[in-house]
Structures are given as C-alpha cells and as structure tokens.
Design a protein around this motif. Structure first.
Motif, PDB file in Angstrom:
ATOM      1  N   ARG A   1      48.986  89.854  78.318  1.00 60.43           N
ATOM      2  CA  ARG A   1      48.156  89.884  77.110  1.00 60.43           C
ATOM      3  C   ARG A   1      48.101  91.278  76.479  1.00 60.43           C
TER       4      ARG A   1
ATOM      5  N   SER B   1      52.489  91.923  71.771  1.00 59.03           N
ATOM      6  CA  SER B   1      52.199  90.949  70.713  1.00 59.03           C
ATOM      7  C   SER B   1      53.394  90.731  69.793  1.00 59.03           C
TER       8      SER B   1
ATOM      9  N   ARG C   1      47.435  81.739  72.359  1.00 60.96           N
ATOM     10  CA  ARG C   1      47.622  82.505  71.128  1.00 60.96           C
ATOM     11  C   ARG C   1      48.976  82.225  70.479  1.00 60.96           C
ATOM     12  N   PHE C   2      50.009  81.983  71.344  1.00 66.02           N
ATOM     13  CA  PHE C   2      51.366  81.740  70.846  1.00 66.02           C
ATOM     14  C   PHE C   2      51.873  80.420  71.440  1.00 66.02           C
TER      15      PHE C   2
ATOM     16  N   TRP D   1      55.993  88.561  71.655  1.00 66.40           N
ATOM     17  CA  TRP D   1      55.595  87.151  71.732  1.00 66.40           C
ATOM     18  C   TRP D   1      55.740  86.479  70.372  1.00 66.40           C
ATOM     19  N   ASP D   2      55.377  87.180  69.331  1.00 66.77           N
ATOM     20  CA  ASP D   2      55.489  86.609  67.991  1.00 66.77           C
ATOM     21  C   ASP D   2      56.958  86.324  67.650  1.00 66.77           C
TER      22      ASP D   2
ATOM     23  N   ASP E   1      46.506  82.456  78.559  1.00 70.52           N
ATOM     24  CA  ASP E   1      45.877  83.068  77.386  1.00 70.52           C
ATOM     25  C   ASP E   1      46.922  83.428  76.332  1.00 70.52           C
ATOM     26  N   VAL E   2      48.097  83.891  76.791  1.00 73.87           N
ATOM     27  CA  VAL E   2      49.189  84.188  75.861  1.00 73.87           C
ATOM     28  C   VAL E   2      49.623  82.916  75.142  1.00 73.87           C
TER      29      VAL E   2
END
Length: 295
Positions: A140, A145, A183-184, A148-149, A179-180
């Motif tokens: 996380r 970020s 979000r993704f 992951w995006d 949790d990742v």
C-alpha cells in the motif's frame, strides 16, 4: 510419479505441454546468495530445504524442456531499493534468448518504480513478481500507486508472494494486498502458493475480484502439507476457481526440495478431474498470457 513420467502425464490429458507461471532464473551472484540462504535454512525459510535442481542455468532450461514445460518464467524479485531496474535488464535479456521463457520483471516501492515499470512494458514484459515476505514492504506504499494504476490499466499479471508461509514477516496475509485490490480492483494479481497458509482469505480475494488468480506453487505437496495443510473443505472452491480460469500451475523450480513431478502428482491426487487438471496445467495460464499486451 517421477520426472520421466511427466510427458506422459500431460500427453494423457491431451495437452501440448505444461504452462508454469512460477519458476526462477536469476543473475548468478543473486542466485548464489538465494541458494546459500536456503542451504542455511535461514530465518525466512525456517526449515531444512534442499534444492533439488542445483544445475547451471542452461541445464535447468533443458530440464524444463525435457519435462514439456512450454511456458515458464524467470521471476526475479527486488528486496531493496535500486535493484529492480537492473534485475529487469537481466530477466528481459534472459527471456529474449530462452525459448518458452516469459519476459519477467519486478519492482519495489521507490520514486523511480513507475518509470522503470513503464520501460519494462515497452520492452515487452509479460509478467511481474513481488515478494512481500522477503522484501518486507507494504504494497500500500504510496510510492507504488503509479505502478498499480499502470498495471491495472494494462492487465499484466503480477505474481505476488503475499501469504505468510513459510514464515510470517512484514506485510503478508490477505489484508495488505486486499487493500490494494480494493483501490485497484482491475489488477491481475496471481497469489503465489495458493496463499498458504491463509488459504481461505486469499480464496475470498480470488472469488471477489475478476482478475485475481492463485498459483499452485508447492501447495498440496507433501512438503507443504507438513507445515500448511490445505483445508479439505476448500476443495470444492479450488475446483470451481480452477475451472473458472483462476488457478494456474506454479512449481518454484529449481528451488524445490523434491522432483518437479511431485507437484503434478500432488495436483492429480486432489481428484478434481481431468478438466480441472487441463485448465490448471495449461489452459488458464495460456489464456492469461495470450490476452495480455506484450509491448
């Protein structure tokens, strides 16, 4: 089953060979250090772990070819900053000169991560590897970020050692990577070792998210059953996930303490049917890679 019987195993299922998403080829210096850690049964290993295929890389490639492994990986993983980019150079070059080897890459939470992952994709990377237990970093971390995006949009699979086996450390368990994914949710995460020993939590993630899969690496073998037995009650879910394209063959070759054939024997004795074996040993990985952009 012994290794010489492996070609008969997949031929008997009507397959063209095996697709193994979880094998390792490393730069020589790193490989020596990793093997020494296994020899010492170091703190991240926790038990005696003799390496069965302690051969030069060329010999190991031929071993896989003789077994009929038509698709395999060179999963290297960064465990500290400023090493992932050079590992990617090595693994991408290795794949370019090794028939059947997927173009593999890795990353670590650092400011340059998104840039060198983008570069690896441009160079044709097909699969990524993270090792949360060895790296002891939080998936996380905001520094990841951008990665992951990017990988969420491209759909490239990331093999993640997120389970707490063989020894819990850092940010393992289904919580952090879960949790990742919250979000993704479009990330194509392949949970290594079927999530052992937190099988149920990782099965829940595979059921919840369309692109989350499990690999079989060392799971169900005698070696793993001694320390993280697979719950019998999960077998129906394992069958359903496999037939849905969400269970992939993995072995951890060459750093396994038994012959390659034993992984296949362990899958066969689950008695989940030939259709399940065909999906797990070939179709699921083949379809995953075939539908992923390659540069």
């Amino acid at each position: 089953m012994i290794d010489s019987q492996v070609p008969g195993f997949w031929a008997g299922l009507g397959l063209p060979g095996l697709a193994d998403v979880h094998t390792h080829f490393l730069p020589a210096r790193m490989e020596r250090r990793v093997w020494a850690h296994f020899d010492e049964a170091g703190p991240l290993i926790g038990r005696n772990w003799p390496i069965h295929y302690r051969d030069p890389a060329e010999t190991r490639v031929k071993t896989l070819q003789d077994l009929g492994v038509r698709m395999f990986s060179a999963l290297a993983y960064a465990h500290r900053p400023e090493m992932a980019e050079s590992l990617n150079e090595w693994t991408l070059d290795f794949a370019s000169r090794t028939p059947g080897c997927l173009r593999s890459a890795t990353f670590f939470p650092e400011p340059s991560a998104a840039a060198y992952v983008a570069d690896a994709l441009t160079r044709g990377a097909q699969i990524f590897k993270l090792h949360l237990q060895v790296g002891a970093f939080d998936p996380r971390d905001p520094l990841l970020s951008g990665v992951w995006d990017l990988l969420s949009s491209t759909g490239h699979p990331i093999v993640v050692h997120a389970g707490s086996g063989p020894v819990a450390r850092g940010f393992t368990g289904p919580g952090p990577i879960g949790d990742v994914l919250a979000r993704f949710p479009r990330l194509a995460v392949v949970i290594a070792h079927a999530g052992a020993p937190e099988y149920t939590g990782f099965f829940d993630l595979a059921s919840r998210y369309d692109r989350v899969c499990l690999d079989t690496t060392m799971a169900f073998t005698d070696f793993f059953e001694e320390m993280a037995p697979f719950p019998v009650g999960l077998r129906p879910r394992l069958r359903d996930l496999g037939l849905a394209g969400k269970v992939l063959l993995g072995s951890d070759f060459p750093t396994i303490p038994y012959p390659y054939a034993h992984q296949l024997e362990a899958l066969e004795r689950l008695d989940l049917g030939d259709d399940w074996l065909k999906a797990v040993c070939w179709t699921n990985a083949h379809n995953l890679i075939a539908t992923t952009p390659h540069g």
